[in-house]
Each structure stands twice: as C-alpha cells, then as structure tokens.
Design a protein around this motif. Sequence first.
Motif, PDB file in Angstrom:
ATOM      1  N   MET A   1       7.613   4.226   3.072  1.00  0.00           N
ATOM      2  CA  MET A   1       6.953   3.021   3.465  1.00  0.00           C
ATOM      3  C   MET A   1       6.921   2.106   2.218  1.00  0.00           C
ATOM      4  O   MET A   1       6.804   2.856   0.996  1.00  0.00           O
TER       5      MET A   1
ATOM      6  N   GLY B   1       4.367  -0.899   0.595  1.00  0.00           N
ATOM      7  CA  GLY B   1       3.180  -1.755   1.042  1.00  0.00           C
ATOM      8  C   GLY B   1       2.481  -2.605   0.043  1.00  0.00           C
ATOM      9  O   GLY B   1       2.553  -2.339  -1.293  1.00  0.00           O
TER      10      GLY B   1
ATOM     11  N   ASP C   1      -1.235  -4.863  -0.538  1.00  0.00           N
ATOM     12  CA  ASP C   1      -2.558  -4.954   0.062  1.00  0.00           C
ATOM     13  C   ASP C   1      -3.674  -5.849  -1.064  1.00  0.00           C
ATOM     14  O   ASP C   1      -3.115  -6.020  -2.198  1.00  0.00           O
TER      15      ASP C   1
ATOM     16  N   ARG D   1       0.336 -12.053  -1.310  1.00  0.00           N
ATOM     17  CA  ARG D   1       0.348 -11.347  -0.058  1.00  0.00           C
ATOM     18  C   ARG D   1       0.786 -12.551   1.063  1.00  0.00           C
ATOM     19  O   ARG D   1       1.634 -11.957   1.861  1.00  0.00           O
TER      20      ARG D   1
ATOM     21  N   SER E   1       1.330  -5.762   9.482  1.00  0.00           N
ATOM     22  CA  SER E   1       1.089  -6.932   8.834  1.00  0.00           C
ATOM     23  C   SER E   1      -0.278  -7.613   9.459  1.00  0.00           C
ATOM     24  O   SER E   1      -0.498  -7.836  10.505  1.00  0.00           O
TER      25      SER E   1
ATOM     26  N   ARG F   1      -2.800  -6.894   4.177  1.00  0.00           N
ATOM     27  CA  ARG F   1      -1.861  -6.185   3.850  1.00  0.00           C
ATOM     28  C   ARG F   1      -0.665  -6.238   4.537  1.00  0.00           C
ATOM     29  O   ARG F   1      -0.746  -6.707   5.819  1.00  0.00           O
TER      30      ARG F   1
ATOM     31  N   GLU G   1       3.021  -3.884   5.400  1.00  0.00           N
ATOM     32  CA  GLU G   1       3.404  -2.571   5.170  1.00  0.00           C
ATOM     33  C   GLU G   1       4.562  -2.413   6.100  1.00  0.00           C
ATOM     34  O   GLU G   1       4.712  -2.823   7.300  1.00  0.00           O
TER      35      GLU G   1
ATOM     36  N   TRP H   1       7.284   0.621   7.310  1.00  0.00           N
ATOM     37  CA  TRP H   1       7.590   1.933   7.619  1.00  0.00           C
ATOM     38  C   TRP H   1       8.928   2.235   8.155  1.00  0.00           C
ATOM     39  O   TRP H   1       9.523   1.465   8.907  1.00  0.00           O
TER      40      TRP H   1
ATOM     41  N   PHE I   1       3.876  -3.952  -5.076  1.00  0.00           N
ATOM     42  CA  PHE I   1       3.923  -2.988  -4.148  1.00  0.00           C
ATOM     43  C   PHE I   1       3.812  -1.574  -4.491  1.00  0.00           C
ATOM     44  O   PHE I   1       4.104  -1.291  -5.599  1.00  0.00           O
TER      45      PHE I   1
ATOM     46  N   ALA J   1       2.945   9.116   2.147  1.00  0.00           N
ATOM     47  CA  ALA J   1       3.161   8.220   3.095  1.00  0.00           C
ATOM     48  C   ALA J   1       1.845   8.516   4.227  1.00  0.00           C
ATOM     49  O   ALA J   1       1.333   7.804   4.882  1.00  0.00           O
TER      50      ALA J   1
ATOM     51  N   HIS K   1      -1.778   8.452   3.477  1.00  0.00           N
ATOM     52  CA  HIS K   1      -1.956   7.093   3.256  1.00  0.00           C
ATOM     53  C   HIS K   1      -2.236   6.324   4.706  1.00  0.00           C
ATOM     54  O   HIS K   1      -3.539   5.822   4.929  1.00  0.00           O
ATOM     55  N   LEU K   2      -1.477   6.675   5.615  1.00  0.00           N
ATOM     56  CA  LEU K   2      -1.953   5.967   6.914  1.00  0.00           C
ATOM     57  C   LEU K   2      -2.827   6.435   7.644  1.00  0.00           C
ATOM     58  O   LEU K   2      -3.628   5.648   8.339  1.00  0.00           O
TER      59      LEU K   2
END
Length: 409
Positions: free
Chosen positions: A5, A7, A9, A18, A48, A52, A54, A56, A86, A94, A97-98
């Motif tokens: 991923m 991202g 944010d 952003r 989106s 943020r 991201e 994946w 990023f 990853a 984080h999710l």
Amino acid sequence: MTISMIGIDHDRAPVDIRALFAFTRKNAGEAMERLKEMSSVQGCIILSTCNRLEIWASHEENQKLSLYRCLCGLKNIDDDSYENYFTVRQDKEAVEHLFYLAGGLKSQILGEDQILTQIKDALNLAREHFTTDGVLEVLFRMAVTAGKKIKTEVPLAHGNPSVIHQAVRKLEEQGYTMRGKICMVIGNGEMGKVAAQTLRDAGADVTVTVRQYRSGMVSIPIGCSRIHYGERMKFLPLCDVVVSATASPNYTLREELFQDVKLTKPLLLLDLAVPRDIEPALGNKEEITLYDMDSFRSERFSPEAMESLEKAGAIVQEQMEEFFQWLVGRDIIPRIQEIRADAVQDLNLRIEKILRNTPMEQNDRENLLKAVDTAAGKVVNKMIFGLRDSLNQEAFLDCVAGLEKLYEE
C-alpha cells in the motif's frame, strides 16, 4: 503473495497536497480498473477520504511494483518531489496499519466512526468494479471486524466524533458559541448533513443549500431550512457561519463572488472538503476567519487515551494473527497437498516390491494399495498440521520447505 500500500494523510501532508491525489467515487472506480489491468496486480482497492488517500494492491512476491508511479500515472502528475509525503508499507506493516485505521486509531480525531464506513465503502466500490481479489477481500473484511471490536470493547471516543464536532468543540473552548448563530451549510451529502445536524444540535439556526429545490426530492436534517445552491451568495451576508462540505472539484466560494457582497459582521468560514471548497484567499479578508480540515487536530494523547490504545493494540494483534493464519493456510495448503502426494507415491514404490512377492489375488492387492494410499495421506497430514500447531509460523514454513526439498529431484 505480497500486500502493498501507499498512502498520504493529514499527518504527513497539508490539505492542498492531499487534494492533488484525491479521488471522487467515480474516478476511484475508473482508476482501480486501470490498475487491475496491470499484469503484476492481482487485486487493488482505493481508499480516498478528506484526510487520506491510500492505494492497496496484492501482487506476486517476485514482481516489483511502484504504487507511487502508478498513482502519478493515474493523476497525470510528473513530479518526484511529492513522493516524500507518502508512506509505503508491505505485508505485516500494511496489515497492522489497516487494522489500526479501521479502529479509528489513526484518524485526525481519535476514535472517530466515519473511517470504518469509508473502509467498507472502498471495499464495496472495488467489488462493483471487480478489482478486489481473495486476499484483499478477506483483509478488508477482517479489518472492519477488528474496527467494530475496538469500538465495542475500547472506550476511545464518546458520542459521535467527526471534524465538525471537533470544530464546534474547539470554537467553544475559544469562547465562540454556535447558539443563536445563523449558519449556512453548503452541501447536502453525508458530511454536509452531519455538519447541519451538529450545528442545529449546538443551537444554531441552520440553512442548507440544495441543488434541486423540489419538495420531497432532497432530504435535510429536521429543523433546518433550505435554499437553492444558486442563492447562497444572497443569503451569505445574513450568516455568522458558513460551512462548505461538498465533493465538488471546484470552489463553492470564490474571492470574485464576494466583490458585490457587503459583510456587516464577522464571518466564520469552515472548509470541510478535500479538495478545498473555499478559495484560501478569502481568509485574507479582514472580516473573514477561514478554517480548513487541518485546523482542528486533536491533541495526542491523554493518559486515558494511551490506556485505550494499549487495549486496542491487543485486539489488533489478535486479529492480525488470525488473518495471517488464514493467509499462510491459503498459500500452504497446495504445498502440503504436493508433499502428501509425493510421500504417498514414495511409500507405494517401496511397498509394491513387497506386495509383488506376497501371494494374493490381484483385486485384493489393488484394494490394499488404495487403503495404504488413504492411510499414508492421513499420516502425512497429521504430521504436517501437527507441526503447524506446535511450531511458530517461521519454523513451520522452514519445515515445509525442507520437506519440499526431499522430493525436488
């Protein structure tokens, strides 16, 4: 299989940066389809939100994939300087984080509820465009499960936190109350409705702009008035507060629109959109105070919040372990089946010599070989899965690799 991923944010980039990489729902669907067409990508999901962006992707381990390059290609951006904003994560990092994200633990407002819905919506959009795969499907579903468990078992937030709630609270701390104020909310989507309801609950007189001014076609929160979007500049001089929260790619309030507007009292503008809804130059006017999405960050962290984070972390680790057990099982089962087949064949070759010299009917010999096949397969399964249950994941995978080497030749 590798999970990757990339991202950007609110912690790493201001709202204007952003905004360059934000996607509307329609654009996100088209972008995912383009990503999925790449030979190395097995599945992809785009998340989106206002705070943020991201991307994946699941892909084969031996195939390198630059999601930043992919994103720049989708956005027609040719500038490497943005890459510093990023964060790139893979596999365990990853996944962790999710899971934390789904629990509201990485949001601008700790414990906020909207991100969980946004993750579910991102998964549903990927399903609609046929861009998700088995790995990302299970990952996102289990992340949602982790998020729900955190919200049920961990006292992270009270009430219904969102950016507008945080804005109202911070303004009240500064001595600015919404009670009795005339407020206009531009936008009647999800965020606009939340903003209107929050201001109404705070005691404000709220008017919402709508694109279609026909009774019954557009719903607004109870107790709020409505005007057509095109009438917003006529109504604006009456307002104390204007909140803009749309998904429009263009400004809803521009500096040129204020040329014929005479303000007789201070005006507070709250821009809750990414990309921006309100032209930043309006904040330079003496009678106007402008806040954007980055103006209302929550303080991190109180002792109570730290304790809650530890409890949430334990839930995340538990859910992560369950996901990786599934992932390893998904990848390892075919390998175990091959080992079992090779081991059974090895046993058959050794036992056939004995059976050929053993007096018995051919039919009995064939039945005995079938019974041996079945028994041998069960024994191999018991041994391998027994190792899985008694060893840590790394040691177990080493054992499987070692067994595979026995039958490579």
